[in-house]
Structures are given as structure tokens and as C-alpha cells.
Design a protein around this motif. Structure first.
Motif, PDB file in Angstrom:
ATOM      1  N   GLY A  61       0.812  -1.200   0.000  1.00 32.49           N
ATOM      2  CA  GLY A  61       0.000   0.000   0.000  1.00 32.49           C
ATOM      3  C   GLY A  61       0.851   1.257   0.000  1.00 32.49           C
ATOM      4  O   GLY A  61       2.083   1.222   0.030  1.00 32.49           O
ATOM      5  N   ALA A  62       0.191   2.419  -0.020  1.00 29.12           N
ATOM      6  CA  ALA A  62       0.892   3.696  -0.033  1.00 29.12           C
ATOM      7  C   ALA A  62       1.655   3.924   1.268  1.00 29.12           C
ATOM      8  O   ALA A  62       2.661   4.634   1.294  1.00 29.12           O
ATOM      9  N   ARG A  67      -0.698  -5.779   2.089  1.00 26.61           N
ATOM     10  CA  ARG A  67      -2.057  -6.228   2.372  1.00 26.61           C
ATOM     11  C   ARG A  67      -2.604  -7.020   1.189  1.00 26.61           C
ATOM     12  O   ARG A  67      -2.125  -6.877   0.079  1.00 26.61           O
ATOM     13  N   PRO A  68      -3.638  -7.827   1.434  1.00 24.91           N
ATOM     14  CA  PRO A  68      -4.286  -8.534   0.333  1.00 24.91           C
ATOM     15  C   PRO A  68      -4.909  -7.538  -0.638  1.00 24.91           C
ATOM     16  O   PRO A  68      -5.220  -6.403  -0.268  1.00 24.91           O
ATOM     17  N   ASP A  72      -8.658  -2.310   1.695  1.00 24.17           N
ATOM     18  CA  ASP A  72      -8.351  -0.902   1.456  1.00 24.17           C
ATOM     19  C   ASP A  72      -8.141  -0.128   2.756  1.00 24.17           C
ATOM     20  O   ASP A  72      -8.342   1.094   2.792  1.00 24.17           O
ATOM     21  N   ARG A  73      -7.772  -0.794   3.835  1.00 25.55           N
ATOM     22  CA  ARG A  73      -7.539  -0.091   5.089  1.00 25.55           C
ATOM     23  C   ARG A  73      -6.280   0.760   5.025  1.00 25.55           C
ATOM     24  O   ARG A  73      -5.381   0.501   4.261  1.00 25.55           O
ATOM     25  N   ARG A  74      -6.193   1.733   5.884  1.00 22.90           N
ATOM     26  CA  ARG A  74      -4.980   2.556   5.968  1.00 22.90           C
ATOM     27  C   ARG A  74      -4.433   2.498   7.346  1.00 22.90           C
ATOM     28  O   ARG A  74      -4.919   2.552   8.317  1.00 22.90           O
TER      29      ARG A  74
END
Length: 74
Positions: A61-62, A67-68, A72-74
Motif C-alpha cells: 500500500g501507499a 495487504r491482500p 483498502d484499510r490505511r
């Protein structure tokens, strides 16, 4: 008489342990000072391993956390 034989066996076992430990230590330290030897070849990656159903592909992620794909968690 039995005590003397038992002592001889114990001393022989201790001496053998010290001898083999010192020999192994000498060999390991000697190899470090000889320089890098022949490096064993690395096994090739398994191409089909990532295609098996029990392997989850993770995307970075950014924020730098893996993550899978549907998460879309942060």
C-alpha cells in the motif's frame, strides 16, 4: 577397581568431547580467514508456487504495509 574404570571412561569421554570441539572450532575459524570459498548455487524459485490456491498475493500500500488486494484499510 570399578571406580577407577568409571573414572577412566569419564575422563576419556571429556577428553574426546574437548578434542572434537576444538577441532571443529579450529576448522570453522580457519575457514573464515581463508576467504570466501565457492558459494553454493541458490535454488531456483518455484514458478508454480505462487499459482497454488493457498498462496495469497500481497500488494504494498501507499503506507508501505503489505495487504491482500481487496483490503483498502490505511
Amino acid at each position: 577397581m570399578t571406580a577407577i574404570i568409571l573414572r577412566v571412561i569419564i575422563y576419556a569421554a571429556i577428553a574426546a568431547f574437548i578434542y572434537y570441539a576444538a577441532k571443529r572450532l579450529w576448522r570453522d575459524l580457519g575457514a573464515a580467514f581463508r576467504g570466501p570459498g565457492e558459494v553454493p548455487p541458490r535454488p531456483s524459485p518455484k514458478v508454480n508456487e505462487s499459482r497454488s490456491p493457498d498462496v495469497i498475493e500481497l500488494k504494498r500500500g501507499a503506507d508501505g504495509v503489505y495487504r491482500p488486494p481487496g483490503d483498502d484499510r490505511r
